[in-house]
Design an enzyme around this catalytic site. Structure first.
Site, PDB file in Angstrom:
ATOM      1  N   CYS A  85     -11.040   2.584  -0.384  1.00 40.44           N
ATOM      2  CA  CYS A  85     -10.062   2.854  -0.166  1.00 40.44           C
ATOM      3  C   CYS A  85      -9.412   2.226   1.157  1.00 40.44           C
ATOM      4  CB  CYS A  85      -9.737   4.501   0.107  1.00 40.44           C
ATOM      5  SG  CYS A  85      -8.227   4.907   0.743  1.00 40.44           S
TER       6      CYS A  85
ATOM      7  N   CYS B  38      -4.158  -1.590  -2.157  1.00 41.88           N
ATOM      8  CA  CYS B  38      -4.320  -0.030  -2.492  1.00 41.88           C
ATOM      9  C   CYS B  38      -5.361   0.058  -3.508  1.00 41.88           C
ATOM     10  CB  CYS B  38      -2.964   0.343  -2.572  1.00 41.88           C
ATOM     11  SG  CYS B  38      -2.877   2.529  -2.942  1.00 41.88           S
TER      12      CYS B  38
ATOM     13  N   HIS C 248      -7.484   2.689   3.442  1.00 39.43           N
ATOM     14  CA  HIS C 248      -7.287   3.558   4.571  1.00 39.43           C
ATOM     15  C   HIS C 248      -8.804   3.656   5.481  1.00 39.43           C
ATOM     16  CE1 HIS C 248      -3.461   4.705   3.151  1.00 39.43           C
ATOM     17  NE2 HIS C 248      -3.231   5.430   4.283  1.00 39.43           N
TER      18      HIS C 248
ATOM     19  N   ASP D 284       0.918  -1.337  -0.009  1.00 37.03           N
ATOM     20  CA  ASP D 284       0.016   0.040   0.078  1.00 37.03           C
ATOM     21  C   ASP D 284       0.940   1.128  -0.043  1.00 37.03           C
ATOM     22  OD1 ASP D 284      -2.378   1.583   0.206  1.00 37.03           O
ATOM     23  OD2 ASP D 284      -2.088   1.813   2.050  1.00 37.03           O
ATOM     24  N   SER D 285       0.189   2.476  -0.401  1.00 39.04           N
ATOM     25  CA  SER D 285       0.996   3.606  -0.386  1.00 39.04           C
ATOM     26  C   SER D 285       1.410   3.836   1.016  1.00 39.04           C
ATOM     27  CB  SER D 285       0.199   4.659  -0.823  1.00 39.04           C
ATOM     28  OG  SER D 285      -0.936   5.090  -0.014  1.00 39.04           O
TER      29      SER D 285
ATOM     30  N   GLU E 124      -3.972   9.476   8.164  1.00 44.10           N
ATOM     31  CA  GLU E 124      -2.476   8.981   8.436  1.00 44.10           C
ATOM     32  C   GLU E 124      -1.937   9.995   9.551  1.00 44.10           C
ATOM     33  OE1 GLU E 124       0.258   8.051   5.356  1.00 44.10           O
ATOM     34  OE2 GLU E 124      -1.083   6.313   5.177  1.00 44.10           O
TER      35      GLU E 124
HETATM   36  N1  DGL Z   1      -4.740   3.136   0.519  1.00 46.42           N
HETATM   37  C1  DGL Z   1      -4.954   3.487  -0.705  1.00 46.42           C
HETATM   38  C2  DGL Z   1      -6.167   3.132  -1.425  1.00 46.42           C
HETATM   39  O1  DGL Z   1      -6.819   1.996  -1.151  1.00 46.42           O
HETATM   40  C3  DGL Z   1      -4.626   5.143  -0.916  1.00 46.42           C
HETATM   41  C4  DGL Z   1      -4.088   6.202  -0.058  1.00 46.42           C
HETATM   42  C5  DGL Z   1      -3.413   7.120  -0.940  1.00 46.42           C
HETATM   43  O2  DGL Z   1      -3.995   7.986  -1.311  1.00 46.42           O
HETATM   44  O3  DGL Z   1      -2.260   6.786  -0.875  1.00 46.42           O
HETATM   45  O4  DGL Z   1      -6.500   3.845  -2.149  1.00 46.42           O
END
Ligand code: DGL
Length: 273
Positions: free
Chosen positions: A191, A72, A193, A9-10, A157
């Protein structure tokens, strides 16, 4: 040599997927990589997300992974297809990279009763229209409304989503999405997150709207995939261990990752380029 399943993931979001993978497949080894130094990816261009994701994939393969999950949505939307079509054919034939958008799309249409769903995700995922394109393949009758939430990943974050200002942003975006279609009964958090703010969203939307996170969906889909690909499954090592890597400082990662996983972890810093 250890051959863990790579999870990328990012930043921290993929940990919400990893937690369910560990629960569903406790015997497998996993290697998590968060590109925290360059997160968020959500507002970055196609070319940049592709370049960063490819670097992550190359790193994970260099660590012995045979199979990688892009945990991600943004990377799955912007980089997965090109990696599968252009990069994988140039390396060992059995290695695989899988994403999170297709398995989610296969399931989401069977959850809604009204056949109207709403999707909340990063700008990159929404602009790519990947969810609409995938869901239409499985459930052509479904009405899809989408809303990009560019503030959410930074709020999550930085762990300020529960403060008044953070909740205000979340509520604004959720209400804007629901205003697009009054018949929405299923809200997909597209997402990785966003499960961190799922409880806040549930409070906003009430009991009549189902709030769907991806962890369990991806874990079931991976378990199924491993059953169907026995030779790849046999190559992955099974000691029940997970290794954590971050492109940021490990001290920072360990502190914040513990909040995502609800247990202490120890990561290693790595430079990928
Ligand atoms: N967790 C990532 C996703 O599922 C994206 C987060 C980011 O913007 O880096 O899209």
């Amino acid at each position: 040599m250890k051959k863990p399943i790579g999870v990328f993931d990012s930043g921290y979001g993929g940990l919400t997927i990893l937690a369910d993978l560990q629960k569903k497949l406790p015997e497998y080894d996993f290697l998590y990589l968060g590109d925290n130094a360059r997160a968020p990816y959500g507002s970055r261009s196609f070319d940049v997300v592709y370049e960063f994701t490819l670097q992550a994939v190359e790193f994970l393969f260099s660590q012995g992974c045979e199979l990688i999950i892009l945990a991600c949505n943004t990377a799955s939307a912007k980089a997965l297809r090109t990696i599968q079509q252009n990069y994988l054919p140039t390396i060992e034939a059995h290695k695989r990279v899988l994403g999170v958008i297709r398995p989610t799309s296969e399931i989401i249409g069977s959850i809604t009763q009204t056949k109207h769903i709403g999707i909340l995700a990063t700008e990159g995922t929404i602009k790519s229209d990947s969810y609409r394109l995938e869901i239409e393949k499985f459930f052509p009758e479904i009405e899809i409304s989408q809303k990009a939430c560019p503030m959410w990943v930074p709020l999550i974050e930085n762990q300020v989503y529960y403060q008044l200002g953070g909740k205000w942003f979340i509520e604004q975006d959720v209400m804007k999405l629901l205003a697009k279609d009054k018949a929405i009964d299923t809200l997909l958090l597209g997402c990785t997150h966003y499960p961190i703010v799922a409880e806040i969203i549930k409070e906003i939307v009430g009991e009549d709207i189902a709030v769907i996170t991806q962890g369990e969906i991806i874990a079931n889909s991976l378990s199924d995939y491993l059953d169907r690909h026995a030779s790849l499954a046999a190559m992955c090592t099974k000691n029940g261990e997970t290794y954590y890597f971050t492109t940021e400082t490990s001290h920072d990662f360990d502190k914040k990752a513990a909040a995502f996983l609800h247990r202490p972890i120890q990561s290693k810093h790595v430079v990928i380029r």
